[in-house]
Design a protein around this motif. Sequence first.
Motif, mmCIF file in Angstrom:
data_model
loop_
_atom_site.group_PDB
_atom_site.id
_atom_site.type_symbol
_atom_site.label_atom_id
_atom_site.label_comp_id
_atom_site.label_asym_id
_atom_site.label_seq_id
_atom_site.Cartn_x
_atom_site.Cartn_y
_atom_site.Cartn_z
ATOM 1 N N THR A 1 0.827 -1.198 0.000
ATOM 2 C CA THR A 1 0.000 0.000 0.000
ATOM 3 C C THR A 1 0.867 1.256 0.000
ATOM 4 O O THR A 1 0.633 2.191 -0.778
ATOM 5 C CB THR A 1 -0.944 0.001 1.213
ATOM 6 N N ILE B 1 2.554 1.824 -3.383
ATOM 7 C CA ILE B 1 1.618 2.355 -4.375
ATOM 8 C C ILE B 1 1.358 3.840 -4.129
ATOM 9 O O ILE B 1 1.283 4.638 -5.071
ATOM 10 C CB ILE B 1 0.309 1.544 -4.349
ATOM 11 N N GLU C 1 -7.137 4.785 -2.082
ATOM 12 C CA GLU C 1 -7.008 4.362 -3.471
ATOM 13 C C GLU C 1 -5.931 3.291 -3.609
ATOM 14 O O GLU C 1 -6.087 2.329 -4.377
ATOM 15 C CB GLU C 1 -6.676 5.564 -4.355
ATOM 16 N N ARG D 1 -7.376 0.071 -2.510
ATOM 17 C CA ARG D 1 -8.341 -0.415 -3.515
ATOM 18 C C ARG D 1 -7.612 -1.072 -4.682
ATOM 19 O O ARG D 1 -8.012 -2.139 -5.155
ATOM 20 C CB ARG D 1 -9.194 0.752 -4.015
ATOM 21 N N LEU D 2 -6.538 -0.444 -5.143
ATOM 22 C CA LEU D 2 -5.765 -1.019 -6.244
ATOM 23 C C LEU D 2 -5.108 -2.326 -5.831
ATOM 24 O O LEU D 2 -5.141 -3.318 -6.569
ATOM 25 C CB LEU D 2 -4.695 -0.023 -6.705
ATOM 26 N N ARG D 3 -4.531 -2.356 -4.643
ATOM 27 C CA ARG D 3 -3.849 -3.568 -4.177
ATOM 28 C C ARG D 3 -4.795 -4.754 -4.085
ATOM 29 O O ARG D 3 -4.517 -5.832 -4.613
ATOM 30 C CB ARG D 3 -3.198 -3.309 -2.813
ATOM 31 N N TYR E 1 -6.437 -5.676 -7.691
ATOM 32 C CA TYR E 1 -5.539 -6.374 -8.605
ATOM 33 C C TYR E 1 -5.228 -7.784 -8.114
ATOM 34 O O TYR E 1 -5.061 -8.709 -8.918
ATOM 35 C CB TYR E 1 -4.245 -5.581 -8.782
ATOM 36 N N ALA F 1 -1.031 -8.748 -6.875
ATOM 37 C CA ALA F 1 -1.135 -7.305 -7.102
ATOM 38 C C ALA F 1 -0.138 -6.828 -8.143
ATOM 39 O O ALA F 1 -0.422 -5.914 -8.929
ATOM 40 C CB ALA F 1 -0.926 -6.557 -5.786
ATOM 41 N N GLY G 1 -1.394 -6.624 -11.885
ATOM 42 C CA GLY G 1 -2.228 -5.477 -12.231
ATOM 43 C C GLY G 1 -1.425 -4.192 -12.274
ATOM 44 O O GLY G 1 -1.629 -3.336 -13.157
ATOM 45 N N LEU G 2 -0.496 -4.043 -11.350
ATOM 46 C CA LEU G 2 0.310 -2.824 -11.306
ATOM 47 C C LEU G 2 1.184 -2.688 -12.545
ATOM 48 O O LEU G 2 1.328 -1.602 -13.100
ATOM 49 C CB LEU G 2 1.166 -2.821 -10.040
ATOM 50 N N HIS H 1 -1.063 -1.864 -15.745
ATOM 51 C CA HIS H 1 -1.842 -0.632 -15.813
ATOM 52 C C HIS H 1 -1.104 0.618 -15.341
ATOM 53 O O HIS H 1 -1.652 1.712 -15.459
ATOM 54 C CB HIS H 1 -3.123 -0.800 -14.984
ATOM 55 N N HIS H 2 0.131 0.452 -14.827
ATOM 56 C CA HIS H 2 0.827 1.610 -14.271
ATOM 57 C C HIS H 2 2.323 1.530 -14.581
ATOM 58 O O HIS H 2 2.879 0.434 -14.699
ATOM 59 C CB HIS H 2 0.619 1.668 -12.746
#
Length: 255
Positions: A44, A47, A57, A60-62, A65, A72, A75-76, A79-80
């Motif tokens: 967290t 991120i 946020e 939520r992403l962690r 994903y 996780a 997804g990271l 998308h990032h």
Amino acid sequence: MRTPPSRRRRPDIAGGKPVWLFDLDNTLHRASHAIFPAINRGMTQYIVDALHVDIDEANRLRTGYTLRYGAALLGLTRHHPLDPHDFLKVVHTFPDLGSMIRHERGIARLIAALPGRKIVLTNAPETYARAVLAELRIERLFERVIAIEHMRDRRQWRAKPDHAMLRRAMRDAHVSLKEAILVEDTRSHLKNYRRLGIRTVWITGHLARKPHVNGVPTRLPGTGRPHYVDRSIRSLKSLRLGTRSVRWKGRKPGQ
């Protein structure tokens, strides 16, 4: 007349020359005690710092994903703009790792007594996985560690429960899927890989304990014995042949 799939006998876990595929966290040790909370906090915060978002946020992403991709990291990276190697290193480095680990007594003896080959299959990074195995004093018992870095293909990062990744990893290790036995705490991984013909063992001893209502233990939602689990055990000692504490799906060997 063909026997309906629901009536076919489950294969014996101990039959033939097994290749044991051990998950790491909450399988070989109790990661939920201290390590998982620390990893979640580290992810967290990473991120927050890397993507310049607030903590809600980032959480939520962690979690999103992890549910969507199995890890996780996947997804990271999809998308990032994030450095995956730095991410893995930062969130899985613990100077006090030894004090954070909880495990079964006599784990080295339990693992060594199992017949066949042993491999660690984990969505964690290799450096962390080997550090945990070293703390447990069982690294020498495993012929290899298949970590998340080894699951990557030429196009993208992959992780359990990806089918293509597992087939490729097993080919590289010269393991037939019909010989493999996955010992794992995560039900979605067991469910997905049972479809490939792998035998499955669900270990539950490191999962959340059952709550009590008026002094009576109750079952947590979704913790019944699933149809895709060949064996359900609470501890690694139950993998020993003939252990009475193993709960079988269907008949026991020899019946």
